[in-house]
Design a protein around this motif. Structure first.
Motif, PDB file in Angstrom:
ATOM      1  N   UNK A  53    -113.916   5.127 -65.077  1.00 39.71           N
ATOM      2  CA  UNK A  53    -113.340   3.882 -64.551  1.00 39.71           C
ATOM      3  C   UNK A  53    -114.410   3.078 -63.828  1.00 39.71           C
ATOM      4  N   UNK A  54    -115.182   3.730 -62.985  1.00 45.97           N
ATOM      5  CA  UNK A  54    -116.253   3.046 -62.243  1.00 45.97           C
ATOM      6  C   UNK A  54    -117.303   2.513 -63.206  1.00 45.97           C
ATOM      7  N   UNK A  55    -117.705   3.338 -64.152  1.00 48.69           N
ATOM      8  CA  UNK A  55    -118.734   2.934 -65.108  1.00 48.69           C
ATOM      9  C   UNK A  55    -118.289   1.740 -65.935  1.00 48.69           C
ATOM     10  N   UNK A  56    -117.088   1.789 -66.475  1.00 46.60           N
ATOM     11  CA  UNK A  56    -116.643   0.688 -67.320  1.00 46.60           C
ATOM     12  C   UNK A  56    -116.419  -0.584 -66.514  1.00 46.60           C
ATOM     13  N   UNK A  57    -116.017  -0.440 -65.267  1.00 47.04           N
ATOM     14  CA  UNK A  57    -115.777  -1.622 -64.439  1.00 47.04           C
ATOM     15  C   UNK A  57    -117.029  -2.316 -63.963  1.00 47.04           C
ATOM     16  N   UNK A  58    -118.148  -1.614 -63.918  1.00 46.84           N
ATOM     17  CA  UNK A  58    -119.373  -2.190 -63.374  1.00 46.84           C
ATOM     18  C   UNK A  58    -120.405  -2.577 -64.423  1.00 46.84           C
ATOM     19  N   UNK A  59    -120.069  -2.419 -65.684  1.00 44.44           N
ATOM     20  CA  UNK A  59    -121.029  -2.738 -66.737  1.00 44.44           C
ATOM     21  C   UNK A  59    -120.595  -3.965 -67.529  1.00 44.44           C
ATOM     22  N   UNK A  60    -121.509  -4.514 -68.286  1.00 43.17           N
ATOM     23  CA  UNK A  60    -121.175  -5.622 -69.171  1.00 43.17           C
ATOM     24  C   UNK A  60    -120.501  -5.130 -70.442  1.00 43.17           C
ATOM     25  N   UNK A  61    -120.801  -3.906 -70.828  1.00 38.69           N
ATOM     26  CA  UNK A  61    -120.207  -3.364 -72.035  1.00 38.69           C
ATOM     27  C   UNK A  61    -120.538  -1.903 -72.202  1.00 38.69           C
ATOM     28  N   UNK A  62    -119.873  -1.275 -73.162  1.00 36.16           N
ATOM     29  CA  UNK A  62    -120.094   0.137 -73.466  1.00 36.16           C
ATOM     30  C   UNK A  62    -120.410   0.291 -74.946  1.00 36.16           C
ATOM     31  N   UNK A  63    -121.404   1.115 -75.227  1.00 31.70           N
ATOM     32  CA  UNK A  63    -121.772   1.438 -76.601  1.00 31.70           C
ATOM     33  C   UNK A  63    -121.333   2.872 -76.852  1.00 31.70           C
ATOM     34  N   UNK A  64    -120.491   3.063 -77.859  1.00 34.96           N
ATOM     35  CA  UNK A  64    -120.031   4.408 -78.185  1.00 34.96           C
ATOM     36  C   UNK A  64    -120.649   4.801 -79.519  1.00 34.96           C
ATOM     37  N   UNK A 106    -113.880   6.118 -72.178  1.00 42.68           N
ATOM     38  CA  UNK A 106    -114.761   5.052 -71.693  1.00 42.68           C
ATOM     39  C   UNK A 106    -114.536   3.770 -72.486  1.00 42.68           C
ATOM     40  N   UNK A 107    -114.430   3.900 -73.798  1.00 39.05           N
ATOM     41  CA  UNK A 107    -114.208   2.732 -74.660  1.00 39.05           C
ATOM     42  C   UNK A 107    -112.872   2.072 -74.327  1.00 39.05           C
ATOM     43  N   UNK A 108    -111.826   2.874 -74.166  1.00 43.38           N
ATOM     44  CA  UNK A 108    -110.503   2.331 -73.850  1.00 43.38           C
ATOM     45  C   UNK A 108    -110.515   1.621 -72.495  1.00 43.38           C
ATOM     46  N   UNK A 109    -111.120   2.251 -71.495  1.00 41.39           N
ATOM     47  CA  UNK A 109    -111.174   1.643 -70.163  1.00 41.39           C
ATOM     48  C   UNK A 109    -111.988   0.356 -70.173  1.00 41.39           C
ATOM     49  N   UNK A 110    -113.108   0.369 -70.875  1.00 40.16           N
ATOM     50  CA  UNK A 110    -113.935  -0.842 -70.951  1.00 40.16           C
ATOM     51  C   UNK A 110    -113.141  -1.985 -71.572  1.00 40.16           C
ATOM     52  N   UNK A 111    -112.411  -1.692 -72.636  1.00 42.74           N
ATOM     53  CA  UNK A 111    -111.588  -2.736 -73.267  1.00 42.74           C
ATOM     54  C   UNK A 111    -110.514  -3.229 -72.299  1.00 42.74           C
ATOM     55  N   UNK A 169    -110.156   7.665 -86.445  1.00 39.89           N
ATOM     56  CA  UNK A 169    -109.044   6.710 -86.527  1.00 39.89           C
ATOM     57  C   UNK A 169    -108.897   5.841 -85.273  1.00 39.89           C
ATOM     58  N   UNK A 170    -109.157   6.406 -84.097  1.00 44.78           N
ATOM     59  CA  UNK A 170    -109.009   5.619 -82.870  1.00 44.78           C
ATOM     60  C   UNK A 170    -110.027   4.473 -82.843  1.00 44.78           C
ATOM     61  N   UNK A 171    -111.231   4.723 -83.354  1.00 42.47           N
ATOM     62  CA  UNK A 171    -112.269   3.690 -83.383  1.00 42.47           C
ATOM     63  C   UNK A 171    -111.889   2.593 -84.375  1.00 42.47           C
ATOM     64  N   UNK A 172    -111.404   2.972 -85.538  1.00 43.52           N
ATOM     65  CA  UNK A 172    -110.962   1.990 -86.534  1.00 43.52           C
ATOM     66  C   UNK A 172    -109.844   1.143 -85.957  1.00 43.52           C
ATOM     67  N   UNK A 173    -108.926   1.766 -85.221  1.00 43.90           N
ATOM     68  CA  UNK A 173    -107.808   1.025 -84.622  1.00 43.90           C
ATOM     69  C   UNK A 173    -108.314   0.006 -83.590  1.00 43.90           C
ATOM     70  N   UNK A 174    -109.288   0.412 -82.767  1.00 45.34           N
ATOM     71  CA  UNK A 174    -109.850  -0.537 -81.797  1.00 45.34           C
ATOM     72  C   UNK A 174    -110.463  -1.739 -82.496  1.00 45.34           C
ATOM     73  N   UNK A 175    -111.157  -1.483 -83.600  1.00 47.23           N
ATOM     74  CA  UNK A 175    -111.763  -2.575 -84.357  1.00 47.23           C
ATOM     75  C   UNK A 175    -110.697  -3.464 -84.984  1.00 47.23           C
TER      76      UNK A 175
END
Length: 110
Positions: free
Chosen positions: A20-31, A43-48, A65-71
């Motif tokens: 939560x802290x990481x995703x809230x303080x960054x410009x983005x997340x690379x998975x 991390x990806x879900x929280x960043x979104x 499948x979760x990554x495809x769904x996010x896209x």
């Protein structure tokens, strides 16, 4: 940055809070790699949810499948080269700077 004291040992329950802290303080997340139960997926879900950029590489989108769904839901960006990430983050940084400049006059009035 952490919600925990530096002397606190790592524990299973601390990782979601760290994300939560990481995703809230960054410009983005690379998975790059994340199973359906991994912290990187969280991390990806929280960043979104925080309105941050989420970058997923093609092999992840092809296998998870979760990554495809996010896209498919436009909650993440498919990237094939690191330059795509830096180009987007550069624009995000410009937006962040503009927002900070707008805040300066408001803060000066306090």
């Amino acid at each position: 940055m952490s919600k925990f004291w530096p002397t606190s040992p790592p524990a299973k329950y601390t990782f979601p809070r760290r994300n939560v802290v990481t995703s809230g303080t960054t410009l983005g997340s690379v998975v790059i790699e994340a199973s359906c139960t991994s912290g990187a997926k969280m991390q990806a879900r929280l960043a979104a949810e925080h309105g941050k950029l989420v970058f997923l590489i093609r092999s992840l989108a092809d296998t998870q499948p979760w990554a495809r769904k996010m896209l498919d839901e436009s909650r993440a960006i498919l990237v094939t080269a690191s330059s795509e990430i830096t180009d987007r983050l550069g624009r995000a940084a410009d937006i962040q700077r503009a927002g900070q400049q707008r805040q300066q006059p408001a803060l000066a009035g306090l």
